[in-house]
Design an enzyme around this catalytic site. Structure first.
Site, mmCIF file in Angstrom:
data_model
loop_
_atom_site.group_PDB
_atom_site.id
_atom_site.type_symbol
_atom_site.label_atom_id
_atom_site.label_comp_id
_atom_site.label_asym_id
_atom_site.label_seq_id
_atom_site.Cartn_x
_atom_site.Cartn_y
_atom_site.Cartn_z
ATOM 1 N N SER A 144 0.999 -1.160 0.028
ATOM 2 C CA SER A 144 0.082 0.204 -0.266
ATOM 3 C C SER A 144 1.002 1.109 -0.087
ATOM 4 C CB SER A 144 -0.984 -0.592 1.256
ATOM 5 O OG SER A 144 -2.312 0.716 0.786
ATOM 6 N N ASP A 274 -9.776 -5.573 -4.223
ATOM 7 C CA ASP A 274 -9.295 -4.878 -3.389
ATOM 8 C C ASP A 274 -9.648 -3.170 -3.392
ATOM 9 O OD1 ASP A 274 -7.553 -2.432 -1.564
ATOM 10 O OD2 ASP A 274 -5.862 -3.621 -2.869
ATOM 11 N N HIS A 303 -7.469 -6.612 0.347
ATOM 12 C CA HIS A 303 -6.127 -5.137 0.380
ATOM 13 C C HIS A 303 -5.453 -6.192 1.403
ATOM 14 C CE1 HIS A 303 -4.234 -1.546 -0.054
ATOM 15 N NE2 HIS A 303 -4.453 -0.885 1.480
#
Length: 323
Positions: A144, A274, A303
């Site tokens: 991320s 996600d 995610h």
């Protein structure tokens, strides 16, 4: 670019429907069993410590495994810590690698500073860490926001420092919507993150992992309460000011030029469900921008798939590391 995919990915409409629950970037631990290696006595070490940056900030890090082994450096997401990588640290330590993870400035055990909470300084902090540990031929893995940190650092790294890079559910090329990036998320989404973080961080940091981060809001999802609270625990150890500032860093930094500069092999991994970082405006673009890219898309995974499905993610990482 090599592409492996099971589906076309989640729709942007589904992502936007999440609303404020779209905040945060990281994973929390659920240990995936690995077959332990058989080390000779004293061959493996475990330590932790701090490196002091040029502006006096102390960056906390963990450093496990033989100092002669190939290093893997893990970069966590917003708003978490090095503990985010427990599954992967344990797995690759058992495989004989040297595994390292740090708390980004303002996060976890690192200094809570009101300065430097942006990508240029984050990358400089990583350079200070790799210099301090004298890491060579390292593999950098970022999830991320950590994926943005990885590509920003690797594009600037000293020769010989980096062998490969991995972006998992990562924010590059750029998240926010603009004329140049019409598929991005509106600035109002990130303004909502800022309002929720400043207004009631404790509640917000529960709602995100309890909902879209791990896909626990999906029908029939098996909710892991321990994972939720571990995410909350990590987030609440950091500085609310650093977390607030970091929202701009992960959403508005344009990593396009960084991606184009990187000349080492890059594995781009993304779940097609996600709900935090929309796949169509991230992984599908990033994999085309790097010179030596491989894309792996995971059907139905969220995610936080490093935590929810380490039995899938870890072996794929290992195969890339050894290739």
């Amino acid at each position: 670019m090599t592409t492996q995919s099971s589906d076309d990915g989640a729709s942007r409409r589904d992502v936007l429907a999440v609303g404020l629950g779209l905040a945060a970037f990281a994973v929390a631990p659920t240990f995936a069993a690995a077959s332990p290696a058989s080390p000779t006595p004293g061959a493996k070490t475990m330590s932790s410590g701090f490196v002091t940056t040029k502006d006096g900030v102390q960056i906390y890090y963990k450093d496990w495994g033989p100092k002669t082994a190939q290093p893997i450096v893990f970069h966590h997401g917003w708003p978490l810590t090095a503990d985010d990588w427990d599954n992967q640290m344990m797995f690759f330590y058992a495989q004989g690698f040297r595994v390292i993870a740090h708390d980004r400035r303002g996060h976890g055990r690192s200094t809570q500073t009101d300065t430097g909470n942006e990508m240029d300084t984050y990358a400089a902090d990583v350079a200070a860490l790799t210099d301090h540990l004298d890491l060579k031929n390292a593999i950098h893995v970022g999830h991320s926001t950590g994926g943005g940190e990885v590509i920003h650092y690797v594009a600037r790294a000293k020769p010989g420092r980096v062998a490969k890079a991995v972006l998992i559910g990562a924010v590059p090329p750029i998240m926010v919507k603009s004329d140049k990036n019409p598929g991005g998320l509106p600035i109002e989404v990130f303004d909502g993150f800022r309002a929720a973080t400043a207004g009631n961080r404790a509640q917000f940091f529960y709602d995100v992992p309890a909902g879209p981060f791990y896909g626990f809001n999906r029908p029939g999802a098996k909710v892991d309460q321990g994972v939720i609270w571990n995410w909350w625990r990590q987030g609440m150890t950091g500085s609310v000011k650093a977390h607030y500032d970091c929202i701009k860093a992960f959403s508005e930094t344009d990593f396009t030029d960084d991606l184009k500069k990187v000349d080492v092999p890059v594995l781009v991994m993304h779940g097609d469900d996600d709900q935090i970082v929309p796949i169509a405006d991230s992984a599908l673009l990033s994999a085309k921008l790097v010179k030596k890219g491989e894309l792996k898309v995971y059907k139905g995974l969220p995610h936080g798939m490093c935590t929810t499905h380490p039995e899938i993610i870890n072996p794929d990482l290992l195969a890339f590391f050894k290739a």
